[in-house]
Design a protein around this motif. Structure first.
Motif, PDB file in Angstrom:
ATOM      1  N   ILE A 102       0.812  -1.142   0.023  1.00 50.94           N
ATOM      2  CA  ILE A 102       0.009  -0.017   0.041  1.00 50.94           C
ATOM      3  C   ILE A 102       0.822   1.283   0.007  1.00 50.94           C
ATOM      4  O   ILE A 102       1.876   1.406   0.772  1.00 50.94           O
ATOM      5  CB  ILE A 102      -1.068  -0.190   1.265  1.00 50.94           C
ATOM      6  CG1 ILE A 102      -1.985  -1.230   1.079  1.00 50.94           C
ATOM      7  CG2 ILE A 102      -1.511   1.515   1.343  1.00 50.94           C
ATOM      8  CD1 ILE A 102      -2.797  -1.127  -0.179  1.00 50.94           C
TER       9      ILE A 102
ATOM     10  N   ALA B  27      -3.574   5.335   1.135  1.00 54.02           N
ATOM     11  CA  ALA B  27      -4.740   4.535   2.026  1.00 54.02           C
ATOM     12  C   ALA B  27      -5.744   6.025   2.427  1.00 54.02           C
ATOM     13  O   ALA B  27      -5.242   6.947   3.068  1.00 54.02           O
ATOM     14  CB  ALA B  27      -4.347   3.722   3.014  1.00 54.02           C
TER      15      ALA B  27
ATOM     16  N   LEU C 177      -1.625  -1.494   6.983  1.00 51.71           N
ATOM     17  CA  LEU C 177      -1.232  -0.336   6.270  1.00 51.71           C
ATOM     18  C   LEU C 177       0.159   0.297   6.576  1.00 51.71           C
ATOM     19  O   LEU C 177       0.283   1.416   6.586  1.00 51.71           O
ATOM     20  CB  LEU C 177      -2.320   0.797   6.477  1.00 51.71           C
ATOM     21  CG  LEU C 177      -3.603   0.657   5.998  1.00 51.71           C
ATOM     22  CD1 LEU C 177      -4.674   1.661   6.330  1.00 51.71           C
ATOM     23  CD2 LEU C 177      -3.624   0.056   4.370  1.00 51.71           C
TER      24      LEU C 177
ATOM     25  N   THR D 113       2.164   2.215   4.126  1.00 53.02           N
ATOM     26  CA  THR D 113       1.740   3.477   3.210  1.00 53.02           C
ATOM     27  C   THR D 113       2.566   4.733   3.411  1.00 53.02           C
ATOM     28  O   THR D 113       3.176   5.148   4.457  1.00 53.02           O
ATOM     29  CB  THR D 113       0.005   3.700   3.569  1.00 53.02           C
ATOM     30  OG1 THR D 113      -0.386   4.669   3.049  1.00 53.02           O
ATOM     31  CG2 THR D 113       0.063   4.172   5.058  1.00 53.02           C
TER      32      THR D 113
END
Length: 428
Positions: free
Chosen positions: A254, A257, A273, A276
């Protein structure tokens, strides 16, 4: 001969593709011999059943005849805007069997005064069987899909958007999504009575995913997500129902997000996540928001929404776990609920000063100058040793004396980095 008619066919076809309705495209055949057959090669067609208030029979015959005469080997975009008179999918099924399409859009206007729940457009997925080999982009909105015995596969589909679509059940929609082996971009906006309680997204090639559930869904019925997308880079979840949750997720790439979630059950999804770089958060609580010990080591840009009571606790917790954060933005993206209390400043459990060494840019949009807001700004200015720019934007009408007071709230001597440029912007 007019100058437009002297243009090359490619230019004229491009012009015809910009017309808002296929009826206008076909009508150009009467202009001259030069235009008589040109419309038959137009790469993009829009069929709108509200055009000139024609009846269903005439509209259906026009679609059938125009597509039967159309000679382009491939239609780049075939767009149906229905709902005013078209109460079934018969016209669409016949049309799809006659052409190869790269992009297919079927949008039902559920706001039309002439449409009703008893006239919903019902489509079998076999609708796409005639175009599925070349189909790369499919959008369905406000339609009802029915099951068919023949499995459907979309070997070339890279973009799929399902908005307010009703399905036979969980298995149907999950099989539909998994039947797209090269899918890269998926948007699913659920609606009430869509017959889906567990949405499974299991697509190894997927790079972008947007899952949207609005507040009109029944909050007593759980709506769960299973996300198995090892190549996913961009994730957006908007969920205003209370009982929803991600029960399983596989994501390790990722980059960006956005989590706009009303449910407090966010531990599974936020725990995935950690890679991210850009993150937007609007969460109801910081407690168990993500697993203890998770570090957002790659996070560079963080945006926090201030509409929830717990936003300040969410901010402090994420700041603790983001050692490389460079940009912080605070903004109220949603309306406040009158019955919800606003957060109070508590400096006893704040981020130690040495944990914000990399913050360079700070922005607060829709700043109102409350006591808590002043304390938060002063705290960030005090601990961000590398801060280069801070911007405070207020949409309130403020007189001159109030502006001077706000400027004096944050003198240069109170900042950890005296070189930081602090800018205010007010609504005029």
């Amino acid at each position: 001969m007019d100058k437009i008619s002297q243009l090359h066919d490619e230019l004229l076809l491009g012009i015809l593709s910009l017309l808002p309705n296929a009826k206008d495209v076909v009508a150009t055949m009467v202009l001259s011999k030069r235009w008589r057959y040109l419309w038959m090669m137009v790469p993009s067609l829009v069929y709108d059943d509200s055009y000139q208030d024609i009846d269903y029979g005439r509209f259906s015959r026009f679609v059938d005849r125009s597509l039967a005469l159309h000679k382009a080997p491939v239609i780049d975009t075939l767009h149906f805007k229905l709902g005013h008179i078209c109460g079934s999918g018969d016209t669409l099924i016949g049309a799809a069997e006659k052409c190869c399409v790269r992009k297919l859009i079927i949008k039902i206007d559920d706001t039309s005064s002439r449409s009703s729940k008893t006239d919903q457009v019902i489509l079998p997925m076999s609708l796409c069987s005639g175009v599925h080999i070349m189909l790369a982009d499919l959008k369905l909105q406000n339609v009802v899909l029915v099951d068919v015995s023949t499995p459907v596969s979309f070997p070339s589909l890279k973009r799929l958007r399902l908005k307010s679509v009703k399905y036979p059940g969980n298995e149907f929609v999950n099989n539909l999504i998994s039947s797209c082996p090269v899918l890269e971009d998926l948007v699913v906006k659920q609606c009430s009575d869509d017959n889906v309680t567990i949405l499974t997204v299991r697509v190894p090639s997927l790079k972008r995913l947007s899952l949207i559930q609005r507040a009109e869904l029944e909050i007593d019925v759980p709506h769960d997500f299973v996300i198995d997308t090892p190549s996913l880079e961009h994730l957006k979840i908007v969920d205003y129902t209370y009982g929803s949750r991600v029960i399983k997720s596989t994501m390790n790439r990722i980059i960006t997000a956005s989590m706009d979630i009303f449910s407090p059950q966010t531990k599974e999804i936020l725990g995935s996540l950690t890679t991210t770089k850009r993150l937007f958060l609007c969460l109801p609580t910081s407690k168990d928001a993500y697993p203890v010990g998770n570090i957002f080591g790659s996070l560079i840009h963080l945006t926090i929404c201030t509409c929830e009571t717990e936003w300040l606790n969410v901010l402090i917790r994420v700041l603790r776990d983001s050692p490389n954060l460079k940009t912080l933005k605070i903004e109220q993206y949603h309306n406040l609920r009158d019955e919800d209390p606003r957060p109070c400043w508590n400096e006893t459990s704040l981020v130690p000063e040495y944990l914000l060494p990399s913050l360079e840019t700070f922005e607060w949009v829709d700043y109102e100058g409350t006591k808590t807001e002043k304390q938060v700004v002063a705290f960030i200015l005090r601990i961000a040793s590398c801060l280069k720019q801070a911007t405070i934007v207020s949409f309130k009408s403020i007189d001159h004396d109030k502006k001077l007071e706000m400027l004096n709230d944050f003198p240069v001597s109170s900042r950890c980095s005296p070189a930081c440029m602090l800018a205010f912007s007010w609504n005029l």
